[in-house]
Design an enzyme around this catalytic site. Structure first.
Site, PDB file in Angstrom:
ATOM      1  N   LYS B  96       1.040  -0.871  -0.085  1.00 34.68           N
ATOM      2  CA  LYS B  96      -0.060  -0.174  -0.407  1.00 34.68           C
ATOM      3  C   LYS B  96       1.062   1.104   0.330  1.00 34.68           C
ATOM      4  O   LYS B  96       0.459   2.063  -1.148  1.00 34.68           O
ATOM      5  CB  LYS B  96      -1.253   0.299   0.928  1.00 34.68           C
ATOM      6  CG  LYS B  96      -2.142   0.619   1.220  1.00 34.68           C
ATOM      7  CD  LYS B  96      -2.170   0.948   2.355  1.00 34.68           C
ATOM      8  CE  LYS B  96      -2.906  -0.377   3.308  1.00 34.68           C
ATOM      9  NZ  LYS B  96      -4.577  -0.202   4.105  1.00 34.68           N
ATOM     10  N   GLU B 174      16.108 -13.015 -24.118  1.00 34.47           N
ATOM     11  CA  GLU B 174      15.254 -12.727 -23.222  1.00 34.47           C
ATOM     12  C   GLU B 174      13.881 -12.691 -23.953  1.00 34.47           C
ATOM     13  O   GLU B 174      12.756 -13.540 -23.002  1.00 34.47           O
ATOM     14  CB  GLU B 174      15.335 -11.773 -22.101  1.00 34.47           C
ATOM     15  CG  GLU B 174      14.489 -10.319 -22.309  1.00 34.47           C
ATOM     16  CD  GLU B 174      15.717  -9.865 -23.588  1.00 34.47           C
ATOM     17  OE1 GLU B 174      16.779 -10.592 -23.711  1.00 34.47           O
ATOM     18  OE2 GLU B 174      15.555  -8.267 -23.946  1.00 34.47           O
ATOM     19  N   HIS B 262      17.591 -11.794 -15.632  1.00 33.48           N
ATOM     20  CA  HIS B 262      18.183 -11.504 -16.963  1.00 33.48           C
ATOM     21  C   HIS B 262      16.256  -9.958 -15.979  1.00 33.48           C
ATOM     22  O   HIS B 262      15.523  -9.830 -15.437  1.00 33.48           O
ATOM     23  CB  HIS B 262      16.876 -11.668 -17.852  1.00 33.48           C
ATOM     24  CG  HIS B 262      16.873 -10.594 -19.467  1.00 33.48           C
ATOM     25  ND1 HIS B 262      16.034  -9.323 -19.498  1.00 33.48           N
ATOM     26  CD2 HIS B 262      17.975 -10.300 -20.575  1.00 33.48           C
ATOM     27  CE1 HIS B 262      16.766  -8.220 -20.533  1.00 33.48           C
ATOM     28  NE2 HIS B 262      17.755  -9.468 -21.116  1.00 33.48           N
ATOM     29  N   GLY B 335      26.515  -2.325 -24.935  1.00 33.51           N
ATOM     30  CA  GLY B 335      26.764  -1.439 -24.979  1.00 33.51           C
ATOM     31  C   GLY B 335      28.671  -2.058 -24.578  1.00 33.51           C
ATOM     32  O   GLY B 335      28.898  -1.088 -25.345  1.00 33.51           O
ATOM     33  N   GLY B 357      26.549  -8.581 -27.064  1.00 33.77           N
ATOM     34  CA  GLY B 357      26.381  -9.006 -28.247  1.00 33.77           C
ATOM     35  C   GLY B 357      26.722  -8.403 -29.327  1.00 33.77           C
ATOM     36  O   GLY B 357      27.562  -9.031 -30.144  1.00 33.77           O
ATOM     37  N   GLY B 358      26.805  -7.267 -29.658  1.00 35.15           N
ATOM     38  CA  GLY B 358      27.003  -6.926 -30.631  1.00 35.15           C
ATOM     39  C   GLY B 358      29.141  -6.635 -30.998  1.00 35.15           C
ATOM     40  O   GLY B 358      29.923  -6.024 -31.455  1.00 35.15           O
TER      41      GLY B 358
END
Lengths: 409, 409
Positions: B96, B174, B262, B335, B357-358
Site C-alpha cells: 500500500k 530474453e 534478466h 554496449g 552482443g554487438g
C-alpha cells in the site's frame, strides 16, 4: 495463419531525439534485431517477424521547456514472436525497452488472437452480482479495522459486526499472511460462520475475499484449501506474483470463486510521468485480461490518491466492451466515507464497489452502523434522493454525515 | 522466540510533510493499524507486532528549491507479521505504501531469521567458476545476434561461432519464447551439441543459459525438461514472474544449474528518483536473496545506461559479505566492446561477467574472432598489460580496437 499483431504504446520524453528513428529502432530491435543490412532473401523470411511502427505523435509546441518534449509511439509486434502469456508479451514489449531512457508504457492493444488465450474473469461484474443477488446498485465492500496480532475470535467478531451492517463484500487485509493466530483454513471457517450468522440476521448474501498468499507454486493448492474451508472469494496481491499467476488461477476450473486483485506495489510502477506502466494498463487492462473479477486502486478522494482522470481511465479499461473478457468491478479505495457516495456514483456510475475501512469502523455507532450508513447512502443516490434528505429518517447515515460530511463534487 | 525485525528504507519527497509523523504513521499503519487509541492491555498484546521507526533523516539545506526536500526513513517491521517469502515482505513493506505519495524503496535489511529461509544462489560466483574451471579472471558472456525467426541450424551455427572464440557463457535472448522453429528441448540439444563441438576445439568449458519461459505453474517442469535435454544454465525474466518464482526455482534440488536473472521490465521500477525500487535492491539484494547466480543490469558504458554509482551499488549488493547468501556474479550489459575491458575491470574488479552482443558479432572477423578479442582483452587487463600493447601480437584484439577503440576512463 493470418499475420496478427499486438500493439504497445509508449510515451518517450527526450528533448532532442529523432522519435521516428527511435520508433524504427524499437520495432526492429525488439523483434528481428537487425533489418537494413539483411540480404533480400533473409528479409523475405523475416518479414513476418518484424515489428511495425504504427504511429509517432510528437508533442513539441512552441515555447517548450527542457524536459517537456515527448512523443507517443505505437509499435505492432507480430504475435508469432511470443507465446500466449502475459510475461512473454510484457518482456517483448517492455522488457529491455523499459530501461532505455525516459519511457513509459501507456497503452496496450493485444490482438484478438492473443486475447483469445485468456478466459478473463470467471464472474466479472454480472457474475458477482448474480452470486449476491444484487443487480442494480453499487456494491459495498468493507475491510477489517486491523488484523495483525488478532486471534480468531477477534477476527470473527470484527467480521460479524461489519457483516451485520449489510455490506456485500468483506476482504482480508493484503498484509495478512499465514500465521499461527489466524491460519488460512481456520480463518476462513471463522469468517464464513460469521457471514452465515449475519446472513440470517440481514437476509443479505456476502462474499469473503480471503488473502491468498504463500509460495508461488503453492498458490493453487492454497486457493483450493481456502475454498474447501468455505471461502467464496480470494484476494490476491497480483503484482507481487506476476500477472501470469493471476491468469492461471483464474483459468483453473476448481477455483470457482471471484478473485479481487489488490494493487499492492502498484505505486512503484504507475505514478511517474517518465517511467513505468500507466495505471489503466496495470490496474485496468492487464488485471481484466488476467482474470480479476474486482480490481482495487487508489481512489481520487482519499489520502492515498490517484488523479481522477487516471481513475476514470482505469474504470474505462475495466468496463469497455472492446475487450472480449468480462468486465471487472472497479474498486476505488482509501479515504471513502458514506458522504462520498454521490461523488463516487457520479464518477463511476452504478458498476462500482464502494470500498471502506475507516468509513465503516470509524462510525460513532460501530461497524454495523457504519455498514448500514453506506448501504443507506448508496440507496439514496440510487433513488436520486439527496443524502441529507434521506438521512432524516436513516439514523446511521445521519450520524455518518455529521461525522464526515457530504461531498458532491 | 526473540523478537526480530526486517528493515526497509524509503526516500520520501515532500516539500512540507512532517516526516517524523509520517514515519510513525508508516510504522503503525503497515503493522497493527492503530496504536495511540488502543487500551493499555491491547498495547501490551500488540507491542510485538508494532513497527518501529529506526531513523528519519531529513534533507533540507538552505536555499532548497520546490521538489527537492526529502527524507530517508527507515522502518523496522516485526518478522512475526509476515511469512518467509519475498511477496509477503514486499507487500508488507512496500505494498500500500508504494501508492502513498512520492516514495521510493531505497534499501532493505531483512533479518537473519528472514534471510535464513533463502538458500540463495546454488552456485554463486565460486560455484560458477568451479563449473567452468576458471578461477582468476572475469568471465566472458556472449549473446546471440538475433534469434527470432531463425531455425535450429541457424541458431546452432550462431552458437558454435560464438563458442569457438572461447567465451565462457552464452545466453538466449530474453525474448525467445516457446516457438515452432526452435522449441525448448530441440534448441537445447542443438546448442549443447554446438557447445561440445566448440569445447573439443577450444578446450574451454561453456555454460548455455536457456531462456526459461511459459506459464508460472509450468516453470519447474520446463526447467527440468531443459536440464534433461542438456541445458547447464537457465535465463529467467524474474520481474515478469516475481521474486518468489526465482526463489522457488533456486530452492529446487532438481534444478541443479546456475540461473541468470534478466532485468527485463526493471526500467519500469528503478530509474525514477521519486517512485519505485532502487536498482541495488531490485537487481542486487533481492536477486541474490532469491537465488540468482548471475544478475544482469544495464552497464554504465553503453546506450542503455544506468549511472556508474548505481551500477557499483548493485555490484556491492551482489557481492557484500553482509548477506548470508553466496555472492552473485554482476553482469553489466549493453554496449560492451573489448576496449572497455580495462574500464569494466577497473570498476568491477575480477568478479564480473563481461557480457557482449554487438561487441562479439560486430567484430570484422566474425563472432569467433569477436569472442577471442574479448578473451584477449580480459587476459591483457588481468596481466596488467595495456590493451594496445597486448594487441601487437593478438590479431583479433587489434582489429577490435581499430573498430571500437579503447576506453580506460
Amino acid at each position: 495463419m493470418n499475420q496478427t499483431y499486438s500493439q504497445a504504446t509508449y510515451r518517450l520524453h527526450d528533448d532532442k531525439a529523432d522519435f521516428a528513428k527511435k520508433a524504427q529502432s524499437i520495432a526492429v530491435g525488439l523483434t528481428v534485431g537487425s533489418w537494413t543490412e539483411l540480404p533480400e532473401a533473409a528479409k523475405a523470411q523475416m518479414q513476418k517477424h518484424l515489428g511495425q511502427v504504427v504511429s509517432v505523435d510528437v508533442y513539441e509546441p512552441e515555447g517548450l521547456q527542457p524536459g517537456e518534449r515527448y512523443a507517443d509511439i505505437t509499435i505492432a509486434y507480430p504475435d508469432v514472436n511470443f507465446s500466449r502469456d502475459i510475461p512473454a508479451f510484457l518482456v517483448t514489449a517492455f522488457g529491455k525497452l523499459s530501461m532505455d531512457g525516459k519511457i513509459k508504457l501507456i497503452d496496450i492493444s493485444p490482438s484478438d488472437d492473443f486475447l483469445s488465450a485468456f478466459p478473463g474473469p470467471k464472474f466479472g461484474i454480472q457474475g458477482v452480482r448474480d452470486l449476491l443477488g444484487v443487480q442494480d446498485r453499487p456494491l459495498v465492500m468493507s475491510i477489517f479495522k486491523s488484523v495483525i496480532g488478532h486471534d480468531l475470535d477477534n477476527l470473527r467478531e470484527q467480521f460479524l459486526q461489519q457483516a451485520l451492517g449489510g455490506v456485500d463484500l468483506i476482504k482480508d487485509d493484503e498484509i495478512l499472511f499465514e500465521n499461527p493466530l489466524t491460519p488460512l483454513e481456520r480463518r476462513v471457517e471463522a469468517c464464513v460462520s460469521a457471514a452465515r450468522e449475519a446472513e440470517r440476521a440481514t437476509g443479505q448474501k456476502l462474499i469473503y475475499f480471503t488473502n491468498l498468499t504463500g509460495s508461488t507454486f503453492e498458490l493453487k493448492a492454497n486457493a483450493k484449501r481456502a475454498i474447501a474451508a468455505g471461502a467464496n472469494g480470494l484476494l490476491f496481491n497480483v503484482l507481487a506474483y506476476g500477472f501470469d499467476a493471476l491468469a492461471e488461477l483464474a483459468k483453473d476450473p476448481d477455483i470457482h470463486v471471484p478473485i479481487a486483485a489488490h494493487p499492492a506495489m502498484a505505486g512503484a510502477l504507475y505514478p511517474s510521468p517518465h517511467y513505468g506502466v500507466a495505471a489503466p494498463v496495470l490496474l485496468g487492462k492487464l488485471m481484466r485480461i488476467a482474470g480479476a473479477d474486482l480490481s482495487l486502486f487508489p481512489s481520487p478522494y482519499g489520502s492515498v490518491v490517484m488523479p481522477k482522470a487516471e481513475n476514470l481511465a482505469v474504470m474505462e479499461a475495466l468496463l469497455a466492451p472492446t475487450l472480449p473478457q468480462k468486465p471487472s468491478f472497479p474498486v476505488p479505495s482509501a479515504g471513502i466515507h458514506p458522504g462520498l457516495s454521490p461523488l463516487i456514483m457520479g464518477d463511476f456510475g452504478p458498476h462500482v464497489v464502494v470500498n471502506a475501512g475507516g468509513g465503516v469502523h470509524g462510525h460513532p455507532g460501530g461497524a454495523a452502523a457504519g455498514g448500514r450508513a453506506f448501504r443507506q447512502a448508496v440507496d439514496a443516490v440510487s433513488k436520486g434522493i439527496a443524502l441529507e434528505q434521506y438521512a432524516k429518517d436513516h439514523e446511521e447515515l445521519r450520524i455518518a454525515i455529521e461525522r464526515w460530511g457530504v461531498r458532491t463534487s
